[in-house]
Write a protein that holds these residues in place. Structure first.
Motif, mmCIF file in Angstrom:
data_model
loop_
_atom_site.group_PDB
_atom_site.id
_atom_site.type_symbol
_atom_site.label_atom_id
_atom_site.label_comp_id
_atom_site.label_asym_id
_atom_site.label_seq_id
_atom_site.Cartn_x
_atom_site.Cartn_y
_atom_site.Cartn_z
ATOM 1 N N ILE A 246 0.853 -1.180 0.000
ATOM 2 C CA ILE A 246 0.000 0.000 0.000
ATOM 3 C C ILE A 246 0.892 1.235 0.000
ATOM 4 C CG2 ILE A 246 -1.777 1.291 1.249
ATOM 5 C CD1 ILE A 246 -2.781 -1.303 2.428
ATOM 6 N N ARG A 247 0.795 2.024 -1.034
ATOM 7 C CA ARG A 247 1.606 3.244 -1.159
ATOM 8 C C ARG A 247 0.968 4.355 -0.345
ATOM 9 N NH1 ARG A 247 4.290 7.489 -1.432
ATOM 10 N NH2 ARG A 247 5.276 8.280 -3.353
ATOM 11 N N ARG A 248 1.698 4.829 0.656
ATOM 12 C CA ARG A 248 1.193 5.922 1.496
ATOM 13 C C ARG A 248 2.275 6.994 1.642
ATOM 14 N NH1 ARG A 248 -3.761 4.137 3.744
ATOM 15 N NH2 ARG A 248 -4.750 3.370 1.850
ATOM 16 N N GLY A 249 2.608 7.394 2.854
ATOM 17 C CA GLY A 249 3.580 8.462 3.033
ATOM 18 C C GLY A 249 3.011 9.790 2.586
ATOM 19 N N ASP A 250 3.619 10.402 1.559
ATOM 20 C CA ASP A 250 3.188 11.723 1.092
ATOM 21 C C ASP A 250 1.998 11.652 0.140
ATOM 22 O OD1 ASP A 250 4.636 10.437 -0.854
ATOM 23 O OD2 ASP A 250 5.541 12.260 -1.653
ATOM 24 N N VAL A 251 1.508 10.453 -0.152
ATOM 25 C CA VAL A 251 0.383 10.284 -1.072
ATOM 26 C C VAL A 251 -0.924 10.288 -0.281
ATOM 27 C CG1 VAL A 251 -0.746 8.709 -2.686
ATOM 28 C CG2 VAL A 251 1.727 9.054 -2.800
ATOM 29 N N ASN A 252 -1.870 11.116 -0.696
ATOM 30 C CA ASN A 252 -3.184 11.153 -0.055
ATOM 31 C C ASN A 252 -4.210 11.608 -1.083
ATOM 32 O OD1 ASN A 252 -3.545 14.182 0.111
ATOM 33 N ND2 ASN A 252 -1.663 13.970 1.336
ATOM 34 N N PRO A 253 -5.522 11.452 -0.804
ATOM 35 C CA PRO A 253 -6.564 11.796 -1.786
ATOM 36 C C PRO A 253 -6.676 13.287 -2.078
ATOM 37 C CG PRO A 253 -7.555 11.203 0.302
ATOM 38 C CD PRO A 253 -6.107 10.863 0.410
ATOM 39 N N CYS A 254 -6.081 14.122 -1.227
ATOM 40 C CA CYS A 254 -6.144 15.564 -1.448
ATOM 41 C C CYS A 254 -4.993 16.055 -2.314
ATOM 42 C CB CYS A 254 -6.115 16.293 -0.108
ATOM 43 S SG CYS A 254 -7.420 15.796 1.048
ATOM 44 N N LYS A 255 -3.786 15.531 -2.070
ATOM 45 C CA LYS A 255 -2.594 16.016 -2.759
ATOM 46 C C LYS A 255 -2.317 15.239 -4.038
ATOM 47 C CE LYS A 255 2.216 17.246 -1.785
ATOM 48 N NZ LYS A 255 3.308 17.188 -0.781
ATOM 49 N N TYR A 256 -2.412 13.925 -3.957
ATOM 50 C CA TYR A 256 -2.145 13.070 -5.132
ATOM 51 C C TYR A 256 -3.295 12.069 -5.317
ATOM 52 C CZ TYR A 256 2.627 14.834 -4.578
ATOM 53 O OH TYR A 256 3.729 15.640 -4.440
ATOM 54 N N ARG A 259 -2.808 8.871 -7.390
ATOM 55 C CA ARG A 259 -1.898 7.844 -6.874
ATOM 56 C C ARG A 259 -2.471 7.119 -5.659
ATOM 57 N NH1 ARG A 259 3.598 8.776 -8.623
ATOM 58 N NH2 ARG A 259 4.243 7.412 -6.917
ATOM 59 N N TYR A 260 -3.518 7.687 -5.083
ATOM 60 C CA TYR A 260 -4.019 7.142 -3.819
ATOM 61 C C TYR A 260 -5.081 6.068 -4.046
ATOM 62 C CZ TYR A 260 -5.541 7.041 1.034
ATOM 63 O OH TYR A 260 -5.837 6.635 2.314
ATOM 64 N N LEU A 261 -4.926 4.969 -3.323
ATOM 65 C CA LEU A 261 -5.937 3.899 -3.299
ATOM 66 C C LEU A 261 -6.421 3.747 -1.855
ATOM 67 C CD1 LEU A 261 -4.248 1.246 -5.633
ATOM 68 C CD2 LEU A 261 -6.268 2.625 -6.145
ATOM 69 N N PRO A 262 -7.723 3.912 -1.617
ATOM 70 C CA PRO A 262 -8.250 3.858 -0.247
ATOM 71 C C PRO A 262 -8.098 2.477 0.382
ATOM 72 C CG PRO A 262 -9.833 4.843 -1.788
ATOM 73 C CD PRO A 262 -8.763 4.212 -2.608
ATOM 74 N N ASN A 263 -8.231 2.436 1.692
ATOM 75 C CA ASN A 263 -8.205 1.153 2.404
ATOM 76 C C ASN A 263 -9.259 0.195 1.858
ATOM 77 O OD1 ASN A 263 -6.202 2.173 4.008
ATOM 78 N ND2 ASN A 263 -7.449 2.345 5.885
ATOM 79 N N LEU A 264 -10.421 0.759 1.521
ATOM 80 C CA LEU A 264 -11.512 -0.084 1.025
ATOM 81 C C LEU A 264 -11.097 -0.841 -0.239
ATOM 82 C CD1 LEU A 264 -14.483 -0.954 1.295
ATOM 83 C CD2 LEU A 264 -15.093 1.020 -0.147
ATOM 84 N N HIS A 265 -10.298 -0.231 -1.069
ATOM 85 C CA HIS A 265 -9.844 -0.902 -2.299
ATOM 86 C C HIS A 265 -9.112 -2.193 -1.951
ATOM 87 C CE1 HIS A 265 -8.038 -1.428 -6.291
ATOM 88 N NE2 HIS A 265 -6.904 -1.661 -5.645
ATOM 89 N N TYR A 266 -8.187 -2.111 -1.039
ATOM 90 C CA TYR A 266 -7.388 -3.284 -0.688
ATOM 91 C C TYR A 266 -8.223 -4.331 0.050
ATOM 92 C CZ TYR A 266 -3.435 -0.405 -2.079
ATOM 93 O OH TYR A 266 -2.577 0.386 -2.795
ATOM 94 N N LEU A 267 -9.138 -3.881 0.881
ATOM 95 C CA LEU A 267 -10.001 -4.834 1.577
ATOM 96 C C LEU A 267 -10.861 -5.609 0.580
ATOM 97 C CD1 LEU A 267 -11.106 -2.614 4.608
ATOM 98 C CD2 LEU A 267 -9.565 -4.595 4.666
ATOM 99 N N ASN A 268 -11.358 -4.920 -0.436
ATOM 100 C CA ASN A 268 -12.152 -5.611 -1.468
ATOM 101 C C ASN A 268 -11.293 -6.613 -2.247
ATOM 102 O OD1 ASN A 268 -14.537 -4.252 -0.835
ATOM 103 N ND2 ASN A 268 -14.174 -2.619 -2.324
ATOM 104 N N VAL A 269 -10.070 -6.215 -2.581
ATOM 105 C CA VAL A 269 -9.173 -7.121 -3.310
ATOM 106 C C VAL A 269 -8.860 -8.348 -2.456
ATOM 107 C CG1 VAL A 269 -6.847 -7.383 -4.270
ATOM 108 C CG2 VAL A 269 -8.167 -5.306 -4.739
ATOM 109 N N ILE A 270 -8.593 -8.125 -1.187
ATOM 110 C CA ILE A 270 -8.283 -9.239 -0.280
ATOM 111 C C ILE A 270 -9.478 -10.191 -0.174
ATOM 112 C CG2 ILE A 270 -7.847 -9.811 2.140
ATOM 113 C CD1 ILE A 270 -6.130 -7.245 2.278
#
Length: 385
Positions: A246-256, A259-270
């Protein structure tokens, strides 16, 4: 004509005597080389070193030529020595100067320049042939190594060696450690051509044009044969190991947001993976989340489901886990793209600017629709305040 002065002539000054001697010698030399010998009288005068027909202007020109040579020759010798020193210095220049001196290649001239370099080395009897180099990237570790892999794949497709990434010596040491841990230190080096004739530094667009299509099946087979696939833990035959980056750090839904994938995306994939695995076998799925401490969304969404969240391990150990996993879930990041290229397991790819390889599985449209709705929700709640 000049008359040779007598030694007994006291009226002849030292200057007159010196000029007379020079006149005799120069007239004899020049006359022997230039003027035709048409008579016995001329031949006899040469033999006697007597300048019977040597005009004064020839003496003056000769003297001026000698004086000019005495001045110019030392200057030429000093210049030659200086140029030799500069050439030796150029061959041992630091990598910063090398980056400035080596011409990068335009896409239009690249093929012809590679062929010309190959021909030149063949003519020189150099069996090593031409070598291709790239420039060191200054951003994150994964992007730097991905860039080197793309340049290596390009060189592989051209049938020439890849010399390494050329920089000023301040490259990311994490990149060096990761490359060494993968067993690719012989293929991905940090080095520059020693001389202008020993290698060519590519423009990034020279090998980025094809994007991930540059990673051919033949190249993947070659590189994967060099990788150390040494699992760092014992794999239970009844368990499938799944690594999620999960790419985080300086990546967020406001700035990038792209590039941002929410937690829900990964939970659905899992959930989709678990459902698919349990439908086909009785094996369980051991899931580990790999990311960074800094995150726009909290990690509780995963911990509350008893999923392991790893945000502190060494990068070398993380890549080992991701490469050796049975299933690797990528993020929109080069940090997971590189392990995906080297993985021999199943890779789940979420669409982004780098295209998927032919054998990767693409996250389904239904999941992506849910992801986009969740991203919009986060932006309205958090970014418009």
């Amino acid at each position: 004509s000049l008359e040779f002065p007598s030694l007994l002539d006291r009226s002849c000054s030292r200057r007159c005597w010196t000029e007379a001697v020079w006149s005799a010698e120069l007239c004899t030399l020049i006359g022997a080389m230039v003027l035709p010998r048409k008579s016995d009288e001329w031949s006899g005068s040469i033999a006697r070193s007597t300048p019977l027909f040597c005009p004064r202007w020839m003496v003056h020109v000769g003297l001026q030529c000698i004086l000019l040579c005495l001045i110019v020759i030392p200057i030429l010798l000093a210049t030659y020595q200086r140029l030799s020193q500069m050439q030796e210095a150029d061959e041992s220049l630091g990598t910063i100067n090398l980056l400035n001196k080596h011409k990068t290649l335009s896409p239009f001239k690249l093929q012809s320049n590679i062929q010309a370099s190959h021909d030149r080395h063949s003519n020189d009897g150099d069996s090593a042939g031409p070598v291709i180099y790239s420039r060191v990237r200054r951003d994150r570790t994964g992007a730097a190594i991905q860039d080197m892999l793309m340049a290596h794949a390009f060189a592989f497709s051209e049938g020439v060696p890849y010399g390494g990434a050329c920089g000023d010596g301040t490259h990311d040491m994490n990149a060096k450690r990761l490359i060494d841990s993968l067993g690719l230190s012989d293929e991905l080096r940090f080095s520059c051509p020693k001389t202008r004739r020993s290698g060519m530094i590519l423009n990034q667009q020279d090998y980025y044009t094809k994007d991930t299509a540059i990673f051919t099946r033949e190249w993947l087979t070659f590189v994967q044969s060099k990788v150390k696939y040494n699992p760092i833990r014992t794999v239970n035959e009844k368990t499938i190991n799944m690594a999620v980056h999960i790419r985080r750090g300086d990546v967020n839904p406001c700035k990038y947001p792209n590039r941002y994938l929410p937690n829900l995306h990964y939970l659905n994939v899992i959930d989709n993976v678990i459902q698919d695995v349990t439908a086909k076998s009785s094996k369980g799925v051991n899931i580990t989340i790999f990311s960074e401490t800094e995150s726009f969304e909290k990690w509780d969404d995963f911990r509350n489901r008893n999923l392991k969240v790893n945000v502190q391990d060494d990068l070398v150990l993380i890549w080992k886990e991701m490469i050796n996993a049975d299933i690797l879930v990528m993020s929109k990041s080069s940090f997971s793209l590189v392990p995906a290229l080297l993985s021999r397991g199943t890779v789940l790819y979420t669409p982004f600017w780098h295209k998927p390889l032919a054998h990767w599985r693409i996250v389904d449209t239904k999941t992506m629709d849910s992801t986009n709705l969740e991203l919009q929700r986060l932006q309205k709640q958090q970014c418009l305040r």
